[in-house]
Design a protein around this motif. Structure first.
Motif, PDB file in Angstrom:
ATOM      1  N   HIS A 147     -28.789   7.489 -29.821  1.00  0.00           N
ATOM      2  CA  HIS A 147     -29.016   7.226 -28.403  1.00  0.00           C
ATOM      3  C   HIS A 147     -28.012   6.250 -27.789  1.00  0.00           C
ATOM      4  O   HIS A 147     -28.007   6.061 -26.587  1.00  0.00           O
ATOM      5  CB  HIS A 147     -30.429   6.679 -28.195  1.00  0.00           C
TER       6      HIS A 147
ATOM      7  N   VAL B 240     -32.655   1.157 -30.228  1.00  0.00           N
ATOM      8  CA  VAL B 240     -33.606   2.122 -29.687  1.00  0.00           C
ATOM      9  C   VAL B 240     -34.650   2.397 -30.762  1.00  0.00           C
ATOM     10  O   VAL B 240     -34.313   2.792 -31.874  1.00  0.00           O
ATOM     11  CB  VAL B 240     -32.912   3.442 -29.275  1.00  0.00           C
ATOM     12  N   ASP B 241     -35.908   2.163 -30.415  1.00  0.00           N
ATOM     13  CA  ASP B 241     -37.007   2.453 -31.331  1.00  0.00           C
ATOM     14  C   ASP B 241     -37.848   3.559 -30.701  1.00  0.00           C
ATOM     15  O   ASP B 241     -38.675   3.307 -29.819  1.00  0.00           O
ATOM     16  CB  ASP B 241     -37.851   1.201 -31.567  1.00  0.00           C
ATOM     17  N   ASP B 242     -37.601   4.801 -31.130  1.00  0.00           N
ATOM     18  CA  ASP B 242     -38.312   5.949 -30.565  1.00  0.00           C
ATOM     19  C   ASP B 242     -39.805   5.911 -30.865  1.00  0.00           C
ATOM     20  O   ASP B 242     -40.617   6.342 -30.050  1.00  0.00           O
ATOM     21  CB  ASP B 242     -37.706   7.257 -31.073  1.00  0.00           C
ATOM     22  N   LYS B 243     -40.172   5.408 -32.030  1.00  0.00           N
ATOM     23  CA  LYS B 243     -41.592   5.366 -32.400  1.00  0.00           C
ATOM     24  C   LYS B 243     -42.385   4.460 -31.468  1.00  0.00           C
ATOM     25  O   LYS B 243     -43.496   4.791 -31.062  1.00  0.00           O
ATOM     26  CB  LYS B 243     -41.759   4.912 -33.847  1.00  0.00           C
TER      27      LYS B 243
ATOM     28  N   GLY C  25     -41.135   3.403 -28.533  1.00  0.00           N
ATOM     29  CA  GLY C  25     -40.699   3.621 -27.161  1.00  0.00           C
ATOM     30  C   GLY C  25     -40.084   2.379 -26.546  1.00  0.00           C
ATOM     31  O   GLY C  25     -40.361   2.039 -25.405  1.00  0.00           O
ATOM     32  N   ARG C  26     -39.230   1.689 -27.308  1.00  0.00           N
ATOM     33  CA  ARG C  26     -38.612   0.437 -26.851  1.00  0.00           C
ATOM     34  C   ARG C  26     -37.103   0.506 -26.974  1.00  0.00           C
ATOM     35  O   ARG C  26     -36.577   1.056 -27.936  1.00  0.00           O
ATOM     36  CB  ARG C  26     -39.125  -0.743 -27.659  1.00  0.00           C
TER      37      ARG C  26
ATOM     38  N   PHE D 174     -33.451   8.279 -20.472  1.00  0.00           N
ATOM     39  CA  PHE D 174     -34.653   8.164 -21.296  1.00  0.00           C
ATOM     40  C   PHE D 174     -35.899   8.434 -20.461  1.00  0.00           C
ATOM     41  O   PHE D 174     -35.918   8.173 -19.259  1.00  0.00           O
ATOM     42  CB  PHE D 174     -34.749   6.765 -21.919  1.00  0.00           C
ATOM     43  N   PRO D 175     -36.954   8.923 -21.107  1.00  0.00           N
ATOM     44  CA  PRO D 175     -38.222   9.128 -20.395  1.00  0.00           C
ATOM     45  C   PRO D 175     -38.756   7.805 -19.855  1.00  0.00           C
ATOM     46  O   PRO D 175     -38.474   6.735 -20.403  1.00  0.00           O
ATOM     47  CB  PRO D 175     -39.155   9.683 -21.488  1.00  0.00           C
TER      48      PRO D 175
ATOM     49  N   HIS E 211     -41.512   6.325 -20.057  1.00  0.00           N
ATOM     50  CA  HIS E 211     -42.462   5.532 -20.850  1.00  0.00           C
ATOM     51  C   HIS E 211     -41.780   4.509 -21.762  1.00  0.00           C
ATOM     52  O   HIS E 211     -42.443   3.676 -22.355  1.00  0.00           O
ATOM     53  CB  HIS E 211     -43.364   6.448 -21.697  1.00  0.00           C
ATOM     54  N   TYR E 212     -40.436   4.542 -21.876  1.00  0.00           N
ATOM     55  CA  TYR E 212     -39.732   3.560 -22.708  1.00  0.00           C
ATOM     56  C   TYR E 212     -39.777   2.183 -22.053  1.00  0.00           C
ATOM     57  O   TYR E 212     -39.549   2.039 -20.853  1.00  0.00           O
ATOM     58  CB  TYR E 212     -38.273   3.965 -22.921  1.00  0.00           C
ATOM     59  N   LYS E 213     -40.045   1.167 -22.845  1.00  0.00           N
ATOM     60  CA  LYS E 213     -39.992  -0.237 -22.412  1.00  0.00           C
ATOM     61  C   LYS E 213     -38.569  -0.711 -22.644  1.00  0.00           C
ATOM     62  O   LYS E 213     -38.046  -0.600 -23.745  1.00  0.00           O
ATOM     63  CB  LYS E 213     -40.978  -1.073 -23.249  1.00  0.00           C
TER      64      LYS E 213
END
Length: 144
Positions: A26, A55-58, A60-61, A91-92, A94-96
């Motif tokens: 990413h 980037v932490d997809d799990k 969402g951060r 990114f979507p 919902h990512y913080k």
């Protein structure tokens, strides 16, 4: 857009070759963001690197830590706004997202970090047509 360059002679680095790693997939989204004062990318000026993006997809951060070229960089908040707008496009929702200047790299580190991570301040800044134009020039310039 600026009246005078704060750092008229920045050190410019060669673009690095990309190493394909799953955890870095990413990070290429910010590769060609142009610096607000110079015709170079943030990567070429070592303001941003792959290592400074997490980037932490799990969870969402996303955490981005960038290093302004000088301690009193007046464009630090503009750089942060560019990063935030680019992230919103890539990114979507919902990512913080946390965007920060590297510890000790800016004289007003705390104020810059607070401004870049306050939704209301970011929204207000992006409603300013001159500031929005500068951000768009940094993101969509074909000069790199």
């Amino acid at each position: 857009m600026t009246l005078g360059l704060v750092n008229a002679n920045p050190v410019v680095h060669a673009k690095k070759e990309r190493v394909a790693r799953t955890e870095d997939l990413h990070s290429n989204f910010v590769r060609d963001i142009r610096d607000p004062e110079h015709p170079y990318s943030l990567e070429q000026l070592s303001v941003l690197s792959e290592e400074s993006i997490t980037v932490d997809d799990k969870l969402g951060r996303i955490l981005i830590t960038f290093t302004p070229t000088i301690q009193h960089c007046s464009m630090a908040t503009v750089i942060g706004l560019c990063l935030r707008v680019k992230l919103q496009e890539c990114f979507p929702p919902h990512y913080k997202v946390d965007i920060k200047v590297a510890p000790g790299s800016h004289a007003d580190e705390e104020a810059v970090n607070k401004q870049l991570n306050d939704k209301e301040r970011v929204a207000a800044a992006l409603e300013n047509p001159n500031l929005r134009q500068l951000v768009d020039e940094c993101l969509y310039s074909n000069e790199l």
